[in-house]
Every structure is written in C-alpha cells, then in structure tokens.
Design a protein around this motif. Structure first.
Motif, short mmCIF file in Angstrom:
data_model
loop_
_atom_site.label_atom_id
_atom_site.label_comp_id
_atom_site.label_asym_id
_atom_site.label_seq_id
_atom_site.Cartn_x
_atom_site.Cartn_y
_atom_site.Cartn_z
N GLY A 1 0.80 -1.22 0.00
CA GLY A 1 0.00 0.00 0.00
C GLY A 1 0.83 1.27 0.00
O GLY A 1 2.00 1.27 0.40
N VAL A 2 0.18 2.33 -0.46
CA VAL A 2 0.75 3.67 -0.48
C VAL A 2 -0.29 4.60 0.12
O VAL A 2 -1.46 4.56 -0.28
N SER A 3 0.12 5.39 1.08
CA SER A 3 -0.83 6.26 1.77
C SER A 3 -1.21 7.47 0.92
O SER A 3 -0.61 7.76 -0.12
N GLU A 4 -2.19 8.19 1.43
CA GLU A 4 -2.54 9.49 0.86
C GLU A 4 -1.42 10.48 1.19
O GLU A 4 -0.65 10.27 2.14
N TRP A 5 -1.33 11.54 0.42
CA TRP A 5 -0.36 12.61 0.71
C TRP A 5 -0.82 13.39 1.93
O TRP A 5 -2.01 13.64 2.12
#
Length: 160
Positions: free
Chosen positions: A19-23
């Motif tokens: 996963g990659v988070s929101e900025w």
C-alpha cells in the motif's frame, strides 16, 4: 481507501508492497504544534526568518514529526485486516532520517511487508519496511522497519 484483506492472506504478501498512503501536507502550523507538544523549539523548525539563512532556505519538520505521521499513513495506506480487533505499535528495528521535510511539503508512506508471524492464539506480528516519500524530491524523508501487532479473536485464526 486501503484494501481489506483477511488474516489468511497476509503470509502470501511477504516481500511485496501492500500500500501507499494518501499525501499529507506538513505545513508550518503542524510543525509549530509539534514543537509545542515536544518542547523542541529549535529555530530551524519554528523561525522562518532565521531558517532562510540555512542551507534548507526554510523551516523543516522535526524528524520525529515525520516519523509520527506513520500512524496516519498506515491508516490510509496499509491493508485493513478484516478480523482485526485492535492494532498495537510494537516498535522499530531501524529508523533512518534521510532528507529533511521542508515546511509546505507533502509526504506519503509506502508499505512493504517484510515478515508476518502468528504469536499466541490471537496475535499477528507484522514487520513493515516503510519509506516516507517527499513529493518532488529524489530522496525519501525516512525509511523504517516498523513492527506492529494485529490482535484478533482466536476463533478467527486461520489454519495455515
């Protein structure tokens, strides 16, 4: 929104980015509040005029502020385990602060599962390799090996 997965799916994800988070925008107000909370008012964090004279040209976030944002990044980027009743921050094996986060920058977390082990009847220990990217910067803000524990009902433990 991070994906939802089952406990039984976690071992197959070892070695993969999950996963990659929101900025998240790290602005001066956030930096100032963190300085107040930690009693760390070093000028490089809270005095924009003096900070202009440094090689950074502006104020920078505390390294511990960048690290503390991992909780929010986890919530928006790492998979949600359907059977989870509670999550526990177990700690870190390694943290490297690699590049300063300038005031006004945006950061996000990238999560890779390095290990996952069932412990006892109701816990799964997950070790993440996390990288915190700074938007439009070549080097990350930090890298960390972060250990978390997922607690679940023992009746939900998969047979592996």
């Amino acid at each position: 929104m991070p994906p939802k997965i089952h406990l039984k799916d976690v071992p197959a994800l070892i070695g993969t980015e999950v996963g990659v988070s929101e900025w998240i925008t790290v602005d001066q107000a956030m930096i100032d509040k963190f300085a107040d909370a930690t009693l760390d008012h070093q000028f490089i964090h809270v005095d924009p005029e003096r900070a202009k004279e440094t090689p950074f040209g502006t104020t920078i976030a505390h390294g511990f502020l960048s690290l503390s944002l991992l909780s929010a990044m986890n919530a928006s980027g790492a998979p949600q385990i359907i059977e989870q009743k509670m999550g526990i921050n177990y700690g870190f094996e390694k943290i490297r602060l690699m590049s300063p986060v300038k005031s006004g920058s945006r950061v996000r977390g990238r999560f890779k599962i390095d290990d996952a082990r069932f412990r006892g009847g109701n816990m799964l220990m997950i070790t993440y390799n996390v990288t915190v990217d700074i938007e439009n910067e070549p080097k990350p803000a930090l890298t960390a090996t972060w250990i978390t524990i997922v607690q679940f009902d023992p009746a939900d433990r998969p047979a592996l």
